[in-house]
Design a protein around this motif. Structure first.
Motif, PDB file in Angstrom:
ATOM      1  N   GLY A 193       0.810  -1.224   0.000  1.00  0.00           N
ATOM      2  CA  GLY A 193       0.000   0.000   0.000  1.00  0.00           C
ATOM      3  C   GLY A 193       0.839   1.268   0.000  1.00  0.00           C
ATOM      4  O   GLY A 193       0.351   2.350  -0.334  1.00  0.00           O
ATOM      5  N   MET A 194       2.115   1.140   0.429  1.00  0.00           N
ATOM      6  CA  MET A 194       2.993   2.327   0.443  1.00  0.00           C
ATOM      7  C   MET A 194       3.467   2.701  -0.971  1.00  0.00           C
ATOM      8  O   MET A 194       3.699   3.879  -1.264  1.00  0.00           O
ATOM      9  CB  MET A 194       4.239   2.055   1.303  1.00  0.00           C
ATOM     10  CG  MET A 194       3.966   1.882   2.779  1.00  0.00           C
ATOM     11  SD  MET A 194       5.525   1.492   3.624  1.00  0.00           S
ATOM     12  CE  MET A 194       4.933   1.056   5.265  1.00  0.00           C
ATOM     13  N   LYS A 195       3.597   1.719  -1.844  1.00  0.00           N
ATOM     14  CA  LYS A 195       4.245   1.953  -3.152  1.00  0.00           C
ATOM     15  C   LYS A 195       3.555   3.039  -3.989  1.00  0.00           C
ATOM     16  O   LYS A 195       4.237   3.906  -4.549  1.00  0.00           O
ATOM     17  CB  LYS A 195       4.348   0.640  -3.931  1.00  0.00           C
ATOM     18  CG  LYS A 195       5.390  -0.315  -3.351  1.00  0.00           C
ATOM     19  CD  LYS A 195       5.486  -1.590  -4.177  1.00  0.00           C
ATOM     20  CE  LYS A 195       6.563  -2.513  -3.639  1.00  0.00           C
ATOM     21  NZ  LYS A 195       6.655  -3.768  -4.400  1.00  0.00           N
TER      22      LYS A 195
ATOM     23  N   VAL B 250      15.992   8.519  -8.860  1.00  0.00           N
ATOM     24  CA  VAL B 250      16.866   7.683  -8.007  1.00  0.00           C
ATOM     25  C   VAL B 250      16.298   7.633  -6.591  1.00  0.00           C
ATOM     26  O   VAL B 250      16.260   6.561  -5.956  1.00  0.00           O
ATOM     27  CB  VAL B 250      18.314   8.234  -8.005  1.00  0.00           C
ATOM     28  CG1 VAL B 250      19.138   7.612  -6.882  1.00  0.00           C
ATOM     29  CG2 VAL B 250      18.987   7.973  -9.352  1.00  0.00           C
ATOM     30  N   ALA B 251      15.842   8.782  -6.079  1.00  0.00           N
ATOM     31  CA  ALA B 251      15.270   8.830  -4.729  1.00  0.00           C
ATOM     32  C   ALA B 251      14.062   7.896  -4.638  1.00  0.00           C
ATOM     33  O   ALA B 251      13.924   7.115  -3.675  1.00  0.00           O
ATOM     34  CB  ALA B 251      14.867  10.271  -4.387  1.00  0.00           C
ATOM     35  N   LYS B 252      13.185   7.948  -5.640  1.00  0.00           N
ATOM     36  CA  LYS B 252      12.007   7.062  -5.647  1.00  0.00           C
ATOM     37  C   LYS B 252      12.439   5.598  -5.681  1.00  0.00           C
ATOM     38  O   LYS B 252      11.872   4.753  -4.983  1.00  0.00           O
ATOM     39  CB  LYS B 252      11.125   7.382  -6.870  1.00  0.00           C
ATOM     40  CG  LYS B 252      10.443   8.725  -6.757  1.00  0.00           C
ATOM     41  CD  LYS B 252       9.328   9.015  -7.759  1.00  0.00           C
ATOM     42  CE  LYS B 252       9.407   8.385  -9.079  1.00  0.00           C
ATOM     43  NZ  LYS B 252       8.476   8.939 -10.065  1.00  0.00           N
ATOM     44  N   ARG B 253      13.481   5.318  -6.502  1.00  0.00           N
ATOM     45  CA  ARG B 253      13.964   3.937  -6.633  1.00  0.00           C
ATOM     46  C   ARG B 253      14.541   3.439  -5.312  1.00  0.00           C
ATOM     47  O   ARG B 253      14.309   2.291  -4.925  1.00  0.00           O
ATOM     48  CB  ARG B 253      15.012   3.884  -7.753  1.00  0.00           C
ATOM     49  CG  ARG B 253      15.674   2.521  -7.960  1.00  0.00           C
ATOM     50  CD  ARG B 253      14.705   1.427  -8.317  1.00  0.00           C
ATOM     51  NE  ARG B 253      13.963   1.715  -9.531  1.00  0.00           N
ATOM     52  CZ  ARG B 253      12.943   0.977  -9.951  1.00  0.00           C
ATOM     53  NH1 ARG B 253      12.530  -0.066  -9.243  1.00  0.00           N
ATOM     54  NH2 ARG B 253      12.307   1.277 -11.053  1.00  0.00           N
ATOM     55  N   TYR B 254      15.285   4.281  -4.578  1.00  0.00           N
ATOM     56  CA  TYR B 254      15.834   3.878  -3.281  1.00  0.00           C
ATOM     57  C   TYR B 254      14.715   3.505  -2.302  1.00  0.00           C
ATOM     58  O   TYR B 254      14.788   2.504  -1.586  1.00  0.00           O
ATOM     59  CB  TYR B 254      16.679   5.017  -2.674  1.00  0.00           C
ATOM     60  CG  TYR B 254      18.097   5.115  -3.213  1.00  0.00           C
ATOM     61  CD1 TYR B 254      18.710   4.051  -3.865  1.00  0.00           C
ATOM     62  CD2 TYR B 254      18.831   6.289  -3.048  1.00  0.00           C
ATOM     63  CE1 TYR B 254      19.999   4.162  -4.350  1.00  0.00           C
ATOM     64  CE2 TYR B 254      20.131   6.405  -3.529  1.00  0.00           C
ATOM     65  CZ  TYR B 254      20.704   5.332  -4.182  1.00  0.00           C
ATOM     66  OH  TYR B 254      21.985   5.440  -4.648  1.00  0.00           O
ATOM     67  N   VAL B 255      13.671   4.350  -2.261  1.00  0.00           N
ATOM     68  CA  VAL B 255      12.543   4.092  -1.355  1.00  0.00           C
ATOM     69  C   VAL B 255      11.852   2.794  -1.770  1.00  0.00           C
ATOM     70  O   VAL B 255      11.538   1.928  -0.931  1.00  0.00           O
ATOM     71  CB  VAL B 255      11.551   5.276  -1.361  1.00  0.00           C
ATOM     72  CG1 VAL B 255      10.327   4.957  -0.519  1.00  0.00           C
ATOM     73  CG2 VAL B 255      12.235   6.548  -0.842  1.00  0.00           C
ATOM     74  N   TRP B 256      11.597   2.638  -3.055  1.00  0.00           N
ATOM     75  CA  TRP B 256      10.953   1.425  -3.604  1.00  0.00           C
ATOM     76  C   TRP B 256      11.758   0.176  -3.207  1.00  0.00           C
ATOM     77  O   TRP B 256      11.207  -0.817  -2.742  1.00  0.00           O
ATOM     78  CB  TRP B 256      10.874   1.581  -5.125  1.00  0.00           C
ATOM     79  CG  TRP B 256      10.190   0.459  -5.860  1.00  0.00           C
ATOM     80  CD1 TRP B 256      10.726  -0.746  -6.197  1.00  0.00           C
ATOM     81  CD2 TRP B 256       8.830   0.416  -6.320  1.00  0.00           C
ATOM     82  NE1 TRP B 256       9.812  -1.516  -6.863  1.00  0.00           N
ATOM     83  CE2 TRP B 256       8.643  -0.828  -6.958  1.00  0.00           C
ATOM     84  CE3 TRP B 256       7.767   1.326  -6.273  1.00  0.00           C
ATOM     85  CZ2 TRP B 256       7.421  -1.192  -7.539  1.00  0.00           C
ATOM     86  CZ3 TRP B 256       6.567   0.958  -6.865  1.00  0.00           C
ATOM     87  CH2 TRP B 256       6.391  -0.297  -7.483  1.00  0.00           C
ATOM     88  N   ASN B 257      13.093   0.239  -3.397  1.00  0.00           N
ATOM     89  CA  ASN B 257      13.955  -0.909  -3.101  1.00  0.00           C
ATOM     90  C   ASN B 257      13.973  -1.227  -1.606  1.00  0.00           C
ATOM     91  O   ASN B 257      14.023  -2.397  -1.213  1.00  0.00           O
ATOM     92  CB  ASN B 257      15.385  -0.652  -3.588  1.00  0.00           C
ATOM     93  CG  ASN B 257      15.491  -0.657  -5.100  1.00  0.00           C
ATOM     94  OD1 ASN B 257      14.568  -1.096  -5.782  1.00  0.00           O
ATOM     95  ND2 ASN B 257      16.603  -0.176  -5.622  1.00  0.00           N
TER      96      ASN B 257
END
Length: 920
Positions: A709-711, A742-749
């Motif tokens: 649900g966070m994604k 990159v920031a979004k990708r770090y959070v996603w990962n």
């Protein structure tokens, strides 16, 4: 030493000529001043000074034309170009001006050497036709080739139409004036049958000058005085005598009359010193040392000759204060004066024609030394404006924004500098005039102190006036870019002339100003290949072989001109210091001039050759030491009460001087505008985003559906925090857009990492996020309390074990969170600062009774090393791969660390231990 001018005056007196009735024609106006002085010295009675003119002025009188300026000539040529070019093929004024300069120079050469123009232009177009047919098999040439061939066919039409257009206005470029003077010669001599002309100090003469002088000699209306040594004439290879040897061999007058002006000064004893010095500035500093060795009498007979005339300003700043009168013959290039930066910055700012300006360009204008006073030197206000721009990452500014930042003050000035010019050159010129007027009003308030600045201002006003006048007449400047291009063109030719007593003291001059003058002592700088002589360069549309065929000058003749000037200077000199730059750089080979090599090889004079280097003292960095005064100790007590953070303590470990400046003095690190998102900004955004996403689940066990649900919310949260942290910075394009992704990708990962843990059957419960701690550290040796303070990114429970997690946006690996000897924690910042931080958090958490636990781990999650997962702190029993690791933080671990921490804080608080800087 008798000078050339004195020799000429003596001969004129010997001939019994009436000097006031003569007209002296010299290579330059400068020599005229010295001639007048010598005439007054050798006169026994009062008389009217004779007419003294330069060769250019004399030829202008003969021609009945006026010289046109180079800039005006470009405008005139463009009108010719438009007349002769079809509308669909017409290039802009800016484009044409780039090649017109070279073409006009060719026209100049053709005319000065009296070449029939058709002979050259028909020859050139024929060559290009042959080249095309030789290299291309295509019977139907392309449009590009047609236009190329058309250009060469048009040259004679450009030439003829330009001449007609100029002659209608009684104006001419130098070559046209010379050609017209030759045409008018017969009429001129018949109108002035009793005039007598004295030509003196000439060397290289173009065909027009030769024709004029020979005709006047033939009719008995002139005398000519050469200044040449027998050594150069008799050596057929010596370029110093190249031109005069040719004149001697080819002039009918010199075949019938004796060549009386050979002398033997060059072979007399001379003290010649050749010195290689690294870099231009070192040459100038060395000249300063040489001047200190001369007495006041010697200085009056000394000249400094600059091969590279751009060294004038450094030289003026390096002349010792003990040197008295100095006369500067050469002009200071206007492009070297400080005011040039203001108009350069201002025109560049508006070239794109937009209303938004890049913040660095705008701040450069506001910080300019001439603009600052117009802001009433409001340093605090300007500093506040700059601070606001930096804090809010405002990369582009416009007039409205700047007006707001200055709170409505300085509206007139800001409108002039940053108002919309709409790519209109007339608006640009109008605003430059208004700015000059504002500056003049300010500088007039203290005129005596600002005389030089007012002189600069006057010259720039004149320069913009010329641009304005030319454009109002011809209307070819249609953009600010074209205006800027012409501004730069004018700037490169304009000089600021010095006023002074030309016959007093030390003389400073360029090589061309030395014509017909003699000095007992010489200091010649920049005697390098590529400067003296200039060497091979071919800025011409006329090929080398065509120039040879038509007896036009090539680089060989141009080098021979400088060879003559150089050797002529040495002829009568007794002492000569010849300096050259030994340093190789982008524009200089570091090779001494062929003139120096020639002096050494000819062996007439003993040459003392040496290379000097600047005195460079060995600079050893003195590491600072700061004593702990009572005031410093008071500040340490206040810090202790406020609480030491883990980062401040690791900062002390890294370098005590940084701790002192930041924590004791309160000096903040300089924050510039972030054009592209800085690493710390990226880290802050990721931290805050993770806090926002996980906050609703504090006190809960995480479920996979919570994480899924966070994604969808990642994009919104990352944008929100970039807006808060990066403020007005733009993240929609370029590098910043990549960093945003990159920031979004770090959070996603990071979320995916936790999802995998849950799917493997692990339980994770969020206990706290961004949890602040303040803990008292008991240190019995101190009589004041010491607190620790800090904020932990995350505390959770993982399968029943409590974890302290510190997020890092940089790359961290497992070795950075392991320790063998406890004492190492306070010695090696790079290796142990991460361990020190997490252990401090653990110690603070242990001081809170409700959070105390036996099952505790602390470590790091590195966004650039997410695959490694949670990097746990470990105490190793020995170094190396096979050591036993204790990853639980027990009471024993905390006691050992507490001991290390207390010793560190005792060191900080100890009045006898100074803050000693470390080399970082």
């Amino acid at each position: 030493m008798t000078s050339f001018i004195e020799d000429v005056i003596a001969d004129l007196n010997h001939k019994g000529l009436n000097i006031p009735q003569l007209t002296f024609v010299l290579p330059s106006r400068r020599a005229g001043v010295f001639l007048k002085h010598q005439l007054s010295k050798h006169s026994t009675q009062t008389f009217f000074a004779p007419e003294i003119v330069s060769i250019e002025e004399f030829v202008e009188t003969l021609s009945d034309l006026q010289y046109i300026t180079n800039t005006e000539l470009i405008f005139e040529f463009y009108e010719v170009y438009l007349k002769l070019t079809d509308k669909e093929n017409q290039e802009s004024f800016d484009e044409v001006s780039k090649w017109a300069q070279m073409l006009i120079q060719d026209f100049n050469e053709i005319d000065r050497y009296l070449i029939p123009p058709a002979k050259i232009f028909d020859y050139l177009s024929a060559i290009k036709e042959i080249e095309h047919h030789h290299w291309s098999l295509d019977e139907n040439p392309s449009t590009f080739v047609k236009n190329y061939l058309l250009f060469w066919n048009q040259l004679k039409h450009y030439y003829n139409t330009l001449q007609t257009q100029l002659l209608e206005q009684n104006k001419g470029y130098q070559g046209l004036v010379y050609r017209k003077a030759v045409d008018n010669l017969e009429q001129f001599t018949s109108a002035h049958p009793n005039n007598k002309y004295i030509f003196m100090g000439f060397n290289a003469l173009n065909k027009a000058e030769e024709t004029i002088i020979q005709e006047l000699l033939k009719q008995g209306l002139a005398h000519i005085y050469w200044d040449i040594d027998e050594t150069f004439i008799k050596n057929p290879e010596h370029d110093a005598g190249l031109f005069i040897r040719q004149h001697k061999a080819t002039w009918p007058y010199l075949k019938q009359h004796p060549f009386n002006w050979l002398h033997h000064h060059y072979t007399k004893p001379k003290n010649i010193k050749v010195t290689g010095v690294p870099k231009n500035v070192s040459q100038i500093k060395y000249i300063g040392e040489l001047l200190l060795q001369l007495d006041s009498e010697s200085l009056k007979k000394t000249a400094i000759v600059l091969g590279n005339e751009e060294l004038l300003l450094p030289l003026l700043n390096s002349i010792p204060k003990s040197i008295g009168a100095v006369n500067i013959t050469m002009g200071l290039p206007l492009k070297s004066v400080p005011l040039v930066a203001l108009f350069d910055q201002l025109l560049k700012l508006h070239i794109k024609g937009g209303d938004n300006f890049y913040y660095k360009d705008a701040l450069a204008v506001l910080s300019n030394q001439f603009v600052r006073p117009l802001l009433n030197n409001a340093k605090i206000k300007v500093a506040n404006v700059i601070s606001t721009i930096e804090e809010n990452n405002i990369i582009y500014l416009n007039l409205d924004k700047l007006t707001t930042l200055f709170q409505g003050e300085y509206q007139t000035l800001l409108s002039l500098l940053f108002g919309p010019w709409k790519d209109n050159p007339n608006t640009a010129l109008e605003n430059c005039f208004k700015l000059i007027s504002l500056l003049k009003s300010y500088l007039d308030q203290d005129k005596p102190s600002n005389m030089l600045a007012l002189e600069y201002l006057y010259r720039f006003n004149a320069l913009f006036n010329e641009l304005s006048l030319l454009n109002s007449q011809h209307k070819h400047i249609k953009t600010i870019a074209t205006l800027y291009s012409f501004y730069k063109e004018l700037l490169s030719t304009e000089t600021l002339d010095f006023q002074g007593e030309p016959l007093e003291g030390l003389q400073i001059m360029g090589m061309l100003e030395t014509r017909a003058l003699d000095f007992e002592s010489l200091i010649i700088a920049s005697v390098n290949e590529g400067i003296l002589p200039a060497g091979k360069s071919h800025n011409s549309f006329i090929p080398y072989d065509v120039k040879l065929e038509n007896k036009l000058p090539t680089y060989k003749e141009k080098d021979a001109v400088y060879t003559y000037h150089f050797y002529r200077l040495l002829q009568r000199a007794t002492n000569a210091h010849i300096l050259y730059n030994t340093e190789t750089d982008a524009l200089n080979s570091g090779e001494k001039s062929r003139f120096i090599t020639q002096l050494e090889i000819e062996g007439i004079h003993p040459i003392q050759h040496k290379v000097v280097t600047p005195k460079v003292p060995k600079i050893t960095k003195q590491l600072k030491t700061i004593k702990k005064t009572d005031a410093v100790l008071e500040q340490i007590k206040r810090l202790s009460n406020a609480g030491f953070s883990p980062s401040s303590l690791t900062n002390y470990i890294r370098n005590p001087m940084d701790f002192y400046t930041q924590k004791i003095l309160g000096v903040k690190t300089y924050e510039d505008v972030e054009e592209s998102i800085a690493a710390n900004t990226l880290g802050t955004v990721i931290h805050n985003t993770l806090e926002g996403l996980y906050k609703p689940h504090i006190g809960e066990f995480l479920k996979p559906e919570d994480l899924e649900g966070m994604k969808p919310k990642i994009d919104t949260w990352v944008k929100k925090h970039f807006k808060e942290t990066y403020k007005e910075g733009d993240i929609s394009t370029g590098k910043n857009l990549i960093i945003f992704e990159v920031a979004k990708r770090y959070v996603w990962n990071t979320i995916n990492l936790e999802l995998n843990e849950l799917r493997l059957g692990n339980e994770i419960k969020i206990i706290a996020l961004e949890k602040g701690f303040r803990a008292l550290l008991e240190i019995s040796e101190l009589d004041f309390p010491v607190y620790l303070t800090g904020k932990v990114d995350r505390i959770d429970q993982y399968n029943g074990i409590t974890r302290i997690i510190d997020y890092k946006s940089g790359k961290v690996d497992q070795s950075k969170v392991e320790v063998v000897e406890w004492e190492d924690l306070t010695t090696d910042y790079d290796k142990y600062s991460k361990s020190f931080q997490v252990l401090t958090y653990a110690l603070m958490m242990d001081s809170v009774p409700e959070m105390k636990t036996e099952n505790l781990e602390a470590g790091i999650i590195s966004f650039k090393n997410l695959n490694a997962g949670f990097l746990k702190f470990a105490k190793k029993d020995k170094p190396g791969a096979y050591a036993k690791k204790d990853q639980l933080i027990t009471s024993e671990t905390l006691e050992n660390f507490s001991e290390v921490l207390k010793n560190l804080i005792l060191e900080i608080c100890n009045p006898d231990i100074d803050f000693i800087e470390k080399e970082v």
